[in-house]
Design a protein around this motif. Structure first.
Motif, PDB file in Angstrom:
ATOM      1  N   PHE A  60       0.839  -1.211   0.000  1.00  0.00           N
ATOM      2  CA  PHE A  60       0.000   0.000   0.000  1.00  0.00           C
ATOM      3  C   PHE A  60       0.870   1.255   0.000  1.00  0.00           C
ATOM      4  O   PHE A  60       0.574   2.248  -0.675  1.00  0.00           O
ATOM      5  N   VAL A  63       2.445   1.651  -3.507  1.00  0.00           N
ATOM      6  CA  VAL A  63       1.434   2.001  -4.504  1.00  0.00           C
ATOM      7  C   VAL A  63       0.973   3.449  -4.335  1.00  0.00           C
ATOM      8  O   VAL A  63       0.922   4.221  -5.303  1.00  0.00           O
ATOM      9  N   ALA A  64       0.624   3.824  -3.104  1.00  0.00           N
ATOM     10  CA  ALA A  64       0.115   5.176  -2.862  1.00  0.00           C
ATOM     11  C   ALA A  64       1.150   6.239  -3.228  1.00  0.00           C
ATOM     12  O   ALA A  64       0.862   7.180  -3.978  1.00  0.00           O
ATOM     13  N   ILE A 151      -5.273   4.843   0.537  1.00  0.00           N
ATOM     14  CA  ILE A 151      -5.665   3.897  -0.509  1.00  0.00           C
ATOM     15  C   ILE A 151      -7.186   3.740  -0.530  1.00  0.00           C
ATOM     16  O   ILE A 151      -7.829   3.791  -1.586  1.00  0.00           O
ATOM     17  N   CYS A 484      -5.639  -2.165  -5.408  1.00  0.00           N
ATOM     18  CA  CYS A 484      -4.487  -1.361  -5.828  1.00  0.00           C
ATOM     19  C   CYS A 484      -4.257  -1.517  -7.328  1.00  0.00           C
ATOM     20  O   CYS A 484      -4.023  -0.527  -8.045  1.00  0.00           O
TER      21      CYS A 484
END
Length: 507
Positions: A60, A63-64, A151, A484
């Motif tokens: 996370f 990805v963020a 997220i 995601c």
């Protein structure tokens, strides 16, 4: 809305309500059987899948921050010509407000002292364990927690404000499964998001009510027990449910204001009387250690038993809260770019938490030294009294003790009221103004769920609450991992559409 659509929307409500009612009945009529299952589930998930919780939050994080720093970061959470609803100052203030809750009040003194006395590595009660304790607290309440919320909020805001889809977690899967988000698969995703939210909120309410009960005992000698805690939960449930159903917006706004001003007031008071220089040294030194060990600590599993009881619990708790907090940060962020959203949501509340924890934790360590171990003794006897034991070492305790209980009550009511709204929204097809009776049902259901967890847990109520969060978050964690990829796929398609429009206009 047609009857068919109404029935389809109510599927999530019926299934979610059935799961909650079955759980409550199980706890009331077969508490010993539930207790055995709770212990088995806790051991299984933390031992066999603890690594996955750590890896998921690391994903996370990547990805963020990766999306925010990429070319997709300039995409708006809304139409291209949408303007932010709030000014930067208003938006920042609301994000700070979102960072204050029962958990911070509960753990701000107890957790640093517990890690200081029983660190995951090394010897307790030393200057080294004190520094490690504060670094761990920053780690648990910092950027990792708010990236999880970012997220969840990004998925809700992007698909609602830019794509015009229902304000539901299932909407985020449209790029992967298309119209099936309106069918059984989408409904299953929404049921799991409700399931995670109910247990995540129940954990917070259980901790808050436990602290209220021990505060009453610490200040006025009213004995704390699972029965007393259950009565407190029941009274609070009646208050916030009636307020929700009656639409007493002024009363809820007043509660929010009380929480805000008391939170700020306590921070200033403890900073002034808890040793300003020591607190500032604590803040700067801990921040340096936190940043220095950021990557290594993210995936650290050097003490599996400790990680299972602390870090995995926290990561599961944050994942369970993702639909709840994500909904809040999404609703106030329409018109912002993804880059603005991710960095603000990840960094601003985390920064506030660092200041809060440095003040409370730093003051606790200094008061413990001055009082020759009074805070340590209180934590060893009952860690839920840590805040009151610290305040007792400062001036005006006859005033600050009761005010601390009021702060916890206000945080309790605020969290529960917001959660009833979110749960009602999630079980009414994403309706932004859900029916008051539905809000009332979820208010009562949350209270009942929390009481069951407290009664089943008994003296080990914390473990029951931990297990509830860890178990409920597990399936939703898998959903978030897939989400995601879905977000990335949607952003790539979005950019291609924009590029095609530019080319067509040029031609």
């Amino acid at each position: 809305m047609s009857n068919g659509e109404d029935t389809n929307n109510r599927t999530v409500l019926y299934v979610s309500a059935a799961i909650v009612l079955i759980f409550v009945a199980w706890g009331l009529f077969l508490p010993s059987a539930m207790s055995k299952v709770v212990n088995s589930v806790f051991a299984f998930l933390t031992t066999d899948f603890g690594w996955l919780y750590l890896l998921a939050v690391a994903v996370f994080l990547v990805v963020a921050l990766g999306i925010a720093c990429s070319r997709y970061g300039r995409i708006k959470l809304g139409k291209d010509d949408d303007k932010p609803e709030f000014t930067n100052l208003q938006w920042f203030a609301m994000l700070f407000g979102g960072g204050m809750g029962i958990g911070l009040v509960f753990w701000s003194v107890a957790e640093p002292m517990m890690h200081y006395l029983s660190p995951p590595i090394g010897q307790g009660g030393t200057p080294e364990s004190m520094a490690l304790a504060m670094r761990i607290v920053f780690f648990h309440w910092g950027i990792h927690a708010w990236v999880v919320f970012a997220i969840g909020g990004l998925a809700l805001a992007y698909f609602q404000f830019r794509k015009g889809m229902p304000f539901l977690i299932s909407s985020a899967f449209y790029p992967l499964i298309g119209e099936k988000v309106y069918g059984p698969i989408g409904k299953a995703i929404d049921v799991l998001s409700v399931f995670a939210t109910v247990f995540g909120v129940a954990t917070s309410l259980g901790l808050g009510s436990s602290q209220i009960a021990t505060g009453l005992q610490y200040i006025w000698g009213i004995k704390s027990s699972p029965g007393t805690i259950s009565i407190i939960i029941a009274i609070m449930t009646v208050i916030f449910t009636l307020a929700t159903v009656s639409g007493l917006h002024k009363a809820m706004q007043m509660t929010a204001n009380i929480k805000l001003w008391l939170s700020v007031g306590f921070m200033v008071f403890i900073f002034l009387f808890g040793g300003m220089v020591g607190i500032l040294n604590n803040l700067i030194g801990t921040l340096g250690g936190y940043l220095q060990n950021f990557v290594g600590q993210t995936l650290w599993m050097g003490n599996l038993s400790w990680v299972g009881g602390w870090t995995i619990f926290y990561w599961a708790w944050w994942i369970a809260w993702a639909p709840f907090v994500g909904q809040f940060v999404a609703r106030i962020s329409k018109g912002r770019t993804i880059r603005e959203f991710v960095f603000a949501v990840s960094l601003l509340p985390a920064g506030f938490s660092f200041v809060w924890l440095a003040i409370y934790g730093g003051a606790a360590f200094q008061m413990d030294k001055i009082s020759h171990g009074a805070i340590q003794a209180a934590v060893n006897a009952d860690y839920t009294t840590a805040l009151f034991a610290t305040l007792k070492q400062m001036p005006f305790y006859t005033l600050t003790g009761p005010l601390a209980i009021i702060l916890i009550v206000a945080s309790f009511i605020g969290a529960a009221n917001s959660a009833t709204f979110v749960l009602a929204m999630l079980t009414s097809g994403g309706n932004m103004n859900p029916d008051q009776k539905l809000r009332g049902f979820w208010g009562i259901a949350q209270g009942a769920m929390t009481i069951v967890l407290i009664l089943v847990g008994g003296t080990a109520a914390l473990k029951a609450l931990q297990t509830a969060s860890i178990a409920a978050a597990f399936p939703f964690m898998l959903i978030m991992l897939v989400m995601c990829y879905s977000i990335f796929k949607a952003l790539r398609e979005d950019e291609n559409e924009v590029n095609n429009k530019v080319l067509n206009n040029g031609e």
